[in-house]
Design a protein around this motif. Structure first.
Motif, PDB file in Angstrom:
ATOM      1  N   PRO A  75       6.456   4.775  -3.847  1.00 44.24           N
ATOM      2  CA  PRO A  75       6.110   3.425  -3.379  1.00 44.24           C
ATOM      3  C   PRO A  75       6.294   2.411  -4.500  1.00 44.24           C
ATOM      4  O   PRO A  75       6.037   2.720  -5.668  1.00 44.24           O
ATOM      5  CB  PRO A  75       4.631   3.552  -2.992  1.00 44.24           C
ATOM      6  N   ASP A 110      -1.749  -2.849   2.472  1.00 45.92           N
ATOM      7  CA  ASP A 110      -1.617  -3.372   3.833  1.00 45.92           C
ATOM      8  C   ASP A 110      -0.915  -2.367   4.730  1.00 45.92           C
ATOM      9  O   ASP A 110      -1.337  -2.124   5.869  1.00 45.92           O
ATOM     10  CB  ASP A 110      -0.835  -4.694   3.808  1.00 45.92           C
ATOM     11  N   ARG A 111       0.160  -1.790   4.215  1.00 44.68           N
ATOM     12  CA  ARG A 111       0.912  -0.807   5.009  1.00 44.68           C
ATOM     13  C   ARG A 111       0.058   0.429   5.263  1.00 44.68           C
ATOM     14  O   ARG A 111       0.059   0.976   6.377  1.00 44.68           O
ATOM     15  CB  ARG A 111       2.199  -0.434   4.264  1.00 44.68           C
ATOM     16  N   SER A 151       5.694  -0.271  -7.249  1.00 41.28           N
ATOM     17  CA  SER A 151       4.495  -0.592  -8.035  1.00 41.28           C
ATOM     18  C   SER A 151       4.903  -1.174  -9.374  1.00 41.28           C
ATOM     19  O   SER A 151       5.851  -0.703 -10.008  1.00 41.28           O
ATOM     20  CB  SER A 151       3.634   0.649  -8.251  1.00 41.28           C
ATOM     21  N   LEU A 170       0.984   6.064  -0.055  1.00 39.03           N
ATOM     22  CA  LEU A 170       1.073   4.646  -0.435  1.00 39.03           C
ATOM     23  C   LEU A 170      -0.074   4.232  -1.349  1.00 39.03           C
ATOM     24  O   LEU A 170       0.059   3.299  -2.151  1.00 39.03           O
ATOM     25  CB  LEU A 170       1.069   3.773   0.820  1.00 39.03           C
ATOM     26  N   GLN A 186      -1.757  -2.967  -5.736  1.00 32.22           N
ATOM     27  CA  GLN A 186      -0.465  -3.083  -5.048  1.00 32.22           C
ATOM     28  C   GLN A 186      -0.743  -3.438  -3.582  1.00 32.22           C
ATOM     29  O   GLN A 186      -0.830  -2.575  -2.717  1.00 32.22           O
ATOM     30  CB  GLN A 186       0.322  -1.780  -5.186  1.00 32.22           C
ATOM     31  N   ARG A 187      -0.891  -4.734  -3.304  1.00 38.47           N
ATOM     32  CA  ARG A 187      -1.410  -5.193  -2.017  1.00 38.47           C
ATOM     33  C   ARG A 187      -0.492  -4.827  -0.847  1.00 38.47           C
ATOM     34  O   ARG A 187      -0.974  -4.497   0.240  1.00 38.47           O
ATOM     35  CB  ARG A 187      -1.646  -6.703  -2.062  1.00 38.47           C
ATOM     36  N   ALA A 188       0.803  -4.889  -1.047  1.00 41.01           N
ATOM     37  CA  ALA A 188       1.724  -4.542   0.043  1.00 41.01           C
ATOM     38  C   ALA A 188       1.540  -3.079   0.459  1.00 41.01           C
ATOM     39  O   ALA A 188       1.571  -2.754   1.656  1.00 41.01           O
ATOM     40  CB  ALA A 188       3.163  -4.802  -0.384  1.00 41.01           C
ATOM     41  N   ASN A 189       1.346  -2.211  -0.521  1.00 41.12           N
ATOM     42  CA  ASN A 189       1.118  -0.799  -0.211  1.00 41.12           C
ATOM     43  C   ASN A 189      -0.201  -0.621   0.531  1.00 41.12           C
ATOM     44  O   ASN A 189      -0.306   0.193   1.472  1.00 41.12           O
ATOM     45  CB  ASN A 189       1.112   0.032  -1.487  1.00 41.12           C
ATOM     46  N   ASP A 209      -0.836   5.362  -6.996  1.00 42.72           N
ATOM     47  CA  ASP A 209      -0.037   4.479  -7.866  1.00 42.72           C
ATOM     48  C   ASP A 209       0.485   5.297  -9.046  1.00 42.72           C
ATOM     49  O   ASP A 209      -0.164   5.407 -10.092  1.00 42.72           O
ATOM     50  CB  ASP A 209      -0.895   3.312  -8.354  1.00 42.72           C
ATOM     51  N   LYS A 256      -2.509  -0.206   8.042  1.00 40.86           N
ATOM     52  CA  LYS A 256      -1.856  -0.226   9.348  1.00 40.86           C
ATOM     53  C   LYS A 256      -1.563   1.197   9.839  1.00 40.86           C
ATOM     54  O   LYS A 256      -1.709   1.503  11.028  1.00 40.86           O
ATOM     55  CB  LYS A 256      -0.570  -1.037   9.267  1.00 40.86           C
TER      56      LYS A 256
END
Length: 625
Positions: A408, A421-422, A410, A347, A416-419, A350, A425
């Motif tokens: 992922p 965050d995931r 992009s 993730l 790529q903030r969503a990537n 990029d 986690k």
């Protein structure tokens, strides 16, 4: 009294192995064919005189000068130790012959070279070859079945991991008659339709030469050969010069006619890719594949190109492109054995940004180990794929069944903030969190660090987006591009966290896949399973690929394996080439064909006197300007 060597050997087999002399005994009632095929009929009939992509009347003259990266320190083709000299190859190369020769314009076929005929028994229980009469070594001594038996004996005892993996399917081999040899498959092994191609594709070694030398060791003494060229000069580690053998025994065979046309072939070794590029532009050598997309986009506007003396061409090919230098994770290393960590790293890479900024948008997005072929997965699993995958449902990632693998998301711009965050986690689920600016194991406090190695500076540079994002989440990295021989040693012995290598499987990938991803290969010293994949699911799917009896079965198995490998995140796939980046000085002739498995400049191009003269005169005029 039994007459003939073949009958006598069969008598011995009855006495020592309890075999029957019935029709189902190995290598009895042999009917030889000129060709070996798999799934598709052969393109060329028994009366063919030459391949379509060669010029049968090509002149045998001129010099072909080629580059190599790194160095070399060995001429012994059966070993994995050392760096093998260009021109020497377990698959024949310039100096050896093999039993069968593939055709560059067919996905899967092979025709007789040392062997004038090939035969297989029921259910591939045995494979037989009949040698040509008149084949000889460069010292004039005939090539015999004793040489073939000796070669495979040495393969079994001293051969590389890849060779011994293939031969594990063979129970025994023996000569019969004056010119025939039989390979008997182990009954406890699954039928492997690629096995005859593998056996037929190995270089045959001279028994009388090696009997007085230690074949288990590397050597810088050029061994005796039988092929179209012999090595005439070497500056060890730097230069190799080969000369065409004027009385080469196999010159006019259908598989050879119109091939091997240069009077000399020279290899020049470089330790820096940038220096190699400048040497090419300076006419130090003739042909190369450009491996760096930045160079492809920016370095070919020099005067010789504009004058038409130097060519830069993106050649389409019919080969399986696979993945261009993906990042491989060593799953034996701490943290990398956790699929959640590997997914988090995926993730954080990029590709859209990397392709736009570093690769000049050259590459297609890499989404398959079998890219550019029907073997690549697409959409959701088919019925036939599900038949292979369902028994392993609890041992494969659920997304294998529910999602088509994609890179992922992009935009190629910005973070790529969503990537992110995931990824964070996933690290947390795996027991890794940031403390004092460092990603650490929650229980032990040990920081997560990664060491990357690559075959060149560009292999490290392609990791730029990942390295930058890793630092943002507190993971320190080290990147090194050691000398090529050192890189190979570290790759083969697992001395890395992240690495990269060109993955381009052939049209019959089964044995390759067993070497690359099979559990047995993961624990073999100097093996090719650099990711250290140990998975019964992967092993089962590879066996299904090897045992496929139809194109439909093959495609179902490769697509299922594709999904399992990708969704386990053993690699970050990066990109795939849209074609072959050919760069060359325009002084050669060729039978142009854009539907080949590779660009055959070494063995099917020829020296064009008029073109060569034009290049020399053109370079002189450019110098005057």
């Amino acid at each position: 009294m039994l007459a003939g060597r073949g009958q006598f050997l069969r008598f011995l087999l009855v006495a020592t192995c309890g075999l029957s002399l019935a029709d189902d005994a190995p290598c009895t009632n042999v009917e030889y064919s000129h060709a070996l095929t798999y799934l598709l009929p052969p393109k060329y009939g028994a009366d063919f005189t030459h391949y379509d992509y060669v010029n049968p009347t090509a002149p045998k003259t001129g010099v072909l000068r080629l580059p190599q990266m790194g160095t070399y320190d060995n001429y012994n083709v059966i070993l994995e130790k050392g760096r093998l000299a260009a021109g020497f190859s377990i698959g024949g190369g310039l100096v050896y012959d093999k039993l069968l020769e593939g055709a560059n314009d067919e996905p899967v076929s092979a025709y007789g070279r040392l062997a004038e005929g090939v035969a297989t028994g029921p259910d591939l229980g045995w494979i037989a070859f009949r040698l040509r009469d008149g084949a000889r070594w460069h010292d004039g001594i005939p090539i015999t079945v004793d040489d073939v038996v000796f070669t495979f004996d040495m393969f079994k005892e001293h051969g590389s991991v890849a060779i011994r993996t293939v031969l594990a399917d063979i129970d025994r081999w023996f000569a019969f008659g004056d010119r025939e040899i039989c390979f008997v498959r182990r009954t406890d092994r699954e039928r492997n339709p690629i096995l005859p191609f593998a056996i037929g594709g190995y270089s045959i070694m001279p028994k009388h030469y090696w009997e007085s030398r230690d074949i288990s060791q590397t050597t810088v003494e050029p061994p005796l050969g039988s092929g179209p060229y012999r090595l005439t000069f070497a500056d060890t580690g730097r230069i190799l010069e080969y000369e065409l053998v004027e009385d080469y025994w196999g010159r006019d065979l259908p598989v050879n006619k119109g091939r091997f046309n240069f009077a000399k072939i020279e290899y020049d070794y470089f330790k820096d890719e940038g220096v190699m590029l400048e040497a090419h532009k300076a006419h130090v050598f003739d042909i190369r594949e450009e491996g760096v997309s930045k160079n492809w986009a920016t370095q070919y506007q020099f005067p010789a190109v504009k004058a038409g003396l130097f060519k830069r061409e993106l050649r389409p090919l019919a080969r399986v492109e696979g993945l261009w230098w993906p990042i491989i994770w060593n799953t034996d290393k701490p943290f990398l054995d956790d699929i959640r960590v590997r997914e988090a790293l995926w993730l954080l890479y990029d590709f859209a940004w990397t392709n736009r900024v570093l690769f000049y948008d050259f590459y297609k997005t890499g989404v398959s180990f079998f890219q550019n072929s029907p073997m690549a997965h697409h959409g959701l699993p088919s019925e036939k794929e599900l038949e292979l995958l369902e028994p392993w449902r609890d041992q494969v990632p659920p997304r294998v069944f529910t999602e088509e693998f994609k890179q992922p998301p992009s935009s190629g711009y910005g973070l790529q903030r969503a990537n992110f965050d995931r990824a964070i986690k996933l690290f947390k689920e795996a027991g890794l969190e940031m403390f004092d600016g460092k990603m650490r194991d929650v229980e032990t406090g040990v920081p997560f660090k990664l060491e990357f190695i690559g075959v060149s500076y560009y292999s490290i540079r392609q990791n730029l987006s990942l390295v930058d994002n890793l630092r943002r989440v507190g993971i320190d990295t080290i990147g090194r591009s050691p000398e090529v021989s050192q890189w190979l040693y570290r790759s083969r012995t697992g001395k890395f966290d992240g690495n990269s290598v060109r993955w381009g499987p052939g049209h019959t990938p089964g044995l390759q896949l067993r070497n690359w991803f099979g559990s047995a290969a993961a624990d073999q010293a100097y093996g090719q399973n650099w990711a250290r994949v140990r998975s019964p699911v992967v092993d089962s799917l590879i066996n299904s690929i090897i045992g496929a009896r139809s194109a439909e079965d093959l495609y179902a198995a490769t697509r299922a394996l594709d999904r399992v490998l990708l969704w386990n995140f053993y690699v970050i796939p990066l990109g795939s080439q849209p074609g072959y980046r050919l760069t060359y000085w325009d002084k050669f002739g060729e039978v142009r064909n854009d539907h080949l498995n590779g660009v055959p400049y070494t063995d099917a191009w020829w020296w064009d006197e008029e073109k060569a003269k034009r290049v020399e005169e053109g370079i002189a005029n450019l110098g005057d300007d």
